[in-house]
Design an enzyme around this catalytic site. Structure first.
Site, PDB file in Angstrom:
ATOM      1  N   VAL A  98     104.452   9.417 -42.836  1.00 36.11           N
ATOM      2  CA  VAL A  98     103.983   9.635 -44.213  1.00 36.11           C
ATOM      3  C   VAL A  98     102.842   8.686 -44.580  1.00 36.11           C
ATOM      4  O   VAL A  98     102.886   7.486 -44.296  1.00 36.11           O
ATOM      5  CB  VAL A  98     105.167   9.449 -45.207  1.00 36.11           C
ATOM      6  CG1 VAL A  98     104.680   9.498 -46.659  1.00 36.11           C
ATOM      7  CG2 VAL A  98     106.212  10.520 -44.980  1.00 36.11           C
ATOM      8  N   ASP A  99     101.807   9.231 -45.231  1.00 36.11           N
ATOM      9  CA  ASP A  99     100.659   8.456 -45.735  1.00 36.11           C
ATOM     10  C   ASP A  99     100.009   7.592 -44.647  1.00 36.11           C
ATOM     11  O   ASP A  99      99.587   6.451 -44.899  1.00 36.11           O
ATOM     12  CB  ASP A  99     101.073   7.604 -46.951  1.00 36.11           C
ATOM     13  CG  ASP A  99     101.498   8.467 -48.119  1.00 36.11           C
ATOM     14  OD1 ASP A  99     100.958   9.570 -48.271  1.00 36.11           O
ATOM     15  OD2 ASP A  99     102.394   8.056 -48.877  1.00 36.11           O
ATOM     16  N   GLY A 102      97.290  19.677 -60.897  1.00 41.87           N
ATOM     17  CA  GLY A 102      96.200  20.323 -60.151  1.00 41.87           C
ATOM     18  C   GLY A 102      94.811  19.887 -60.564  1.00 41.87           C
ATOM     19  O   GLY A 102      93.848  20.626 -60.364  1.00 41.87           O
ATOM     20  N   GLU A 125      89.323  10.052 -57.558  1.00 43.53           N
ATOM     21  CA  GLU A 125      89.849  11.105 -56.675  1.00 43.53           C
ATOM     22  C   GLU A 125      89.000  12.361 -56.777  1.00 43.53           C
ATOM     23  O   GLU A 125      88.682  13.008 -55.774  1.00 43.53           O
ATOM     24  CB  GLU A 125      91.302  11.435 -57.053  1.00 43.53           C
ATOM     25  CG  GLU A 125      92.276  10.326 -56.722  1.00 43.53           C
ATOM     26  CD  GLU A 125      93.722  10.727 -56.931  1.00 43.53           C
ATOM     27  OE1 GLU A 125      94.588   9.987 -56.479  1.00 43.53           O
ATOM     28  OE2 GLU A 125      94.001  11.773 -57.552  1.00 43.53           O
ATOM     29  N   HIS A 156      95.919  10.149 -51.563  1.00 42.10           N
ATOM     30  CA  HIS A 156      97.011   9.264 -51.976  1.00 42.10           C
ATOM     31  C   HIS A 156      96.439   8.217 -52.933  1.00 42.10           C
ATOM     32  O   HIS A 156      95.357   7.665 -52.666  1.00 42.10           O
ATOM     33  CB  HIS A 156      97.615   8.587 -50.731  1.00 42.10           C
ATOM     34  CG  HIS A 156      98.785   7.722 -51.045  1.00 42.10           C
ATOM     35  ND1 HIS A 156     100.019   8.239 -51.376  1.00 42.10           N
ATOM     36  CD2 HIS A 156      98.909   6.372 -51.118  1.00 42.10           C
ATOM     37  CE1 HIS A 156     100.861   7.239 -51.613  1.00 42.10           C
ATOM     38  NE2 HIS A 156     100.203   6.102 -51.465  1.00 42.10           N
ATOM     39  N   ARG A 215     113.535  21.749 -44.983  1.00 39.30           N
ATOM     40  CA  ARG A 215     112.082  21.494 -45.078  1.00 39.30           C
ATOM     41  C   ARG A 215     111.326  22.346 -44.063  1.00 39.30           C
ATOM     42  O   ARG A 215     110.226  22.825 -44.322  1.00 39.30           O
ATOM     43  CB  ARG A 215     111.792  20.016 -44.789  1.00 39.30           C
ATOM     44  CG  ARG A 215     112.261  19.067 -45.862  1.00 39.30           C
ATOM     45  CD  ARG A 215     111.787  17.638 -45.557  1.00 39.30           C
ATOM     46  NE  ARG A 215     112.483  16.649 -46.368  1.00 39.30           N
ATOM     47  CZ  ARG A 215     112.175  16.354 -47.630  1.00 39.30           C
ATOM     48  NH1 ARG A 215     111.183  16.960 -48.228  1.00 39.30           N
ATOM     49  NH2 ARG A 215     112.863  15.448 -48.294  1.00 39.30           N
ATOM     50  N   MET A 217     104.043  17.331 -53.612  1.00 39.69           N
ATOM     51  CA  MET A 217     105.055  16.285 -53.742  1.00 39.69           C
ATOM     52  C   MET A 217     106.255  16.489 -52.821  1.00 39.69           C
ATOM     53  O   MET A 217     107.353  16.016 -53.123  1.00 39.69           O
ATOM     54  CB  MET A 217     105.529  16.186 -55.215  1.00 39.69           C
ATOM     55  CG  MET A 217     104.397  15.946 -56.204  1.00 39.69           C
ATOM     56  SD  MET A 217     103.278  14.608 -55.732  1.00 39.69           S
ATOM     57  CE  MET A 217     104.122  13.229 -56.456  1.00 39.69           C
ATOM     58  N   ARG A 218     106.069  17.177 -51.709  1.00 39.21           N
ATOM     59  CA  ARG A 218     107.134  17.348 -50.732  1.00 39.21           C
ATOM     60  C   ARG A 218     106.695  16.742 -49.410  1.00 39.21           C
ATOM     61  O   ARG A 218     105.510  16.824 -49.048  1.00 39.21           O
ATOM     62  CB  ARG A 218     107.430  18.847 -50.478  1.00 39.21           C
ATOM     63  CG  ARG A 218     107.614  19.687 -51.697  1.00 39.21           C
ATOM     64  CD  ARG A 218     108.920  19.475 -52.394  1.00 39.21           C
ATOM     65  NE  ARG A 218     110.088  19.567 -51.538  1.00 39.21           N
ATOM     66  CZ  ARG A 218     111.315  19.147 -51.914  1.00 39.21           C
ATOM     67  NH1 ARG A 218     111.494  18.599 -53.092  1.00 39.21           N
ATOM     68  NH2 ARG A 218     112.339  19.266 -51.108  1.00 39.21           N
TER      69      ARG A 218
HETATM   70  C1  GRF Z   1      97.023  12.474 -57.373  1.00 38.77           C
HETATM   71  O1  GRF Z   1      97.019  11.237 -58.010  1.00 38.77           O
HETATM   72  C2  GRF Z   1      97.134  12.295 -55.881  1.00 38.77           C
HETATM   73  O2  GRF Z   1      96.623  11.090 -55.430  1.00 38.77           O
HETATM   74  C3  GRF Z   1      98.620  12.339 -55.646  1.00 38.77           C
HETATM   75  O3  GRF Z   1      99.121  13.254 -56.592  1.00 38.77           O
HETATM   76  C4  GRF Z   1      98.265  13.285 -57.716  1.00 38.77           C
HETATM   77  C5  GRF Z   1      97.945  14.717 -57.990  1.00 38.77           C
HETATM   78  O4  GRF Z   1      97.274  14.896 -59.204  1.00 38.77           O
HETATM   79  N1  GRF Z   1      98.902  12.708 -54.283  1.00 38.77           N
HETATM   80  P1  GRF Z   1      96.728  16.331 -59.597  1.00 38.77           P
HETATM   81  O5  GRF Z   1      97.892  17.313 -59.542  1.00 38.77           O
HETATM   82  O6  GRF Z   1      95.645  16.704 -58.645  1.00 38.77           O
HETATM   83  O7  GRF Z   1      96.227  16.186 -61.006  1.00 38.77           O
END
Ligand code: GRF
Length: 228
Positions: A170-171, A38, A200, A135, A91, A116-117
């Site tokens: 996806v993506d 997070g 990010e 991403h 899902r 992550m789903r």
């Molecule tokens: C990030 O690197 C994001 O790009 C990917 O998952 C990771 C999440 O990191 N989708 P965090 O949980 O925000 O630290």
């Protein structure tokens, strides 16, 4: 100091450029979805607190009991809801539960930050064009899992991250913002990931502001404005 450490201080390339986002509107109501650490959730909460993003996180949805992101939400005083995917038959069922939480919280935008789903049309259509994801690659390169490993395997010299609108594929989906970072010869997954993570945390709050502004121009009244 090693050469890569010195070089890692060099500026990244961020596009569109970071800048001030208008704060003269009602805050955008966000629902954040996260599975693990997070750090992006934290960066968004911090940006709101610093008034770099005019938004409010109404709810955190997380799927792994014990995920550190839930502790972060508690520290920020943000309500969180656990939807453990293991308790759902499909899902779609999971996404129906998530939609209900997000709609009850009356969120304008859904922010996937390390979710992550794979999400289904159930969620995507409920918040059509109002879901963002981050991403860790310069899309459209290196979609899917292991994006950073894929970049290292391909021996690219520039990597980065992308904030995009979520669509069923996806993506994929419209790219809102990207940041590029150099890849050094001695990089490991961890060092490259850390370099990307720093970017990010800079771009995600800004991208949320940009996307929300853009959609306000297209649709003059947002859900939250209509409740005034
Ligand atoms: C990030 O690197 C994001 O790009 C990917 O998952 C990771 C999440 O990191 N989708 P965090 O949980 O925000 O630290």
């Amino acid at each position: 100091m090693s050469s890569s450490l010195a070089l890692s201080d060099s500026p990244s390339l961020i596009s569109p450029r970071l800048g001030q986002v208008a704060l003269d509107r009602l805050p955008v109501k966000l629902g954040v979805m996260s599975s693990g650490s997070g750090s992006n959730f934290e960066a968004i909460a911090q940006a709101i607190s610093d008034q770099r993003l005019n938004a409010q996180i109404e709810v955190l949805v997380y799927n792994n009991p014990g995920a550190a992101v839930n502790d972060r939400a508690t520290r920020w005083g943000i309500p969180s809801m656990l939807v453990d995917h293991r308790a759902f038959g499909s899902r779609e069922e999971l996404d129906r539960a998530i939609v209900q939480i997000l709609q009850t919280a009356e969120v304008d935008w859904v922010i996937m930050a390390g979710w992550m789903r794979i999400v289904t049309p159930v969620l995507i259509h409920a918040f059509d064009q109002r879901i963002l994801n981050i991403h860790p690659s310069l899309l459209p390169s290196f979609k899917g899992n292991r994006a950073i490993e894929q970049a290292l395997e391909a021996k690219v010299k520039i990597a980065g991250c992308t904030v995009h609108i979520v669509v069923p594929e996806v993506d994929s989906g419209e790219i809102i913002m990207q940041a590029a970072v150099p890849v050094f010869p001695d990089d490991t997954v961890e060092t490259l990931q850390n370099r990307i993570h720093i970017q990010e945390h800079l771009v995600y709050p800004q991208a949320i502001g940009l996307a929300a502004q853009h959609s306000r121009k297209q649709v003059p009244q947002t859900a939250s404005e209509m409740t005034v």
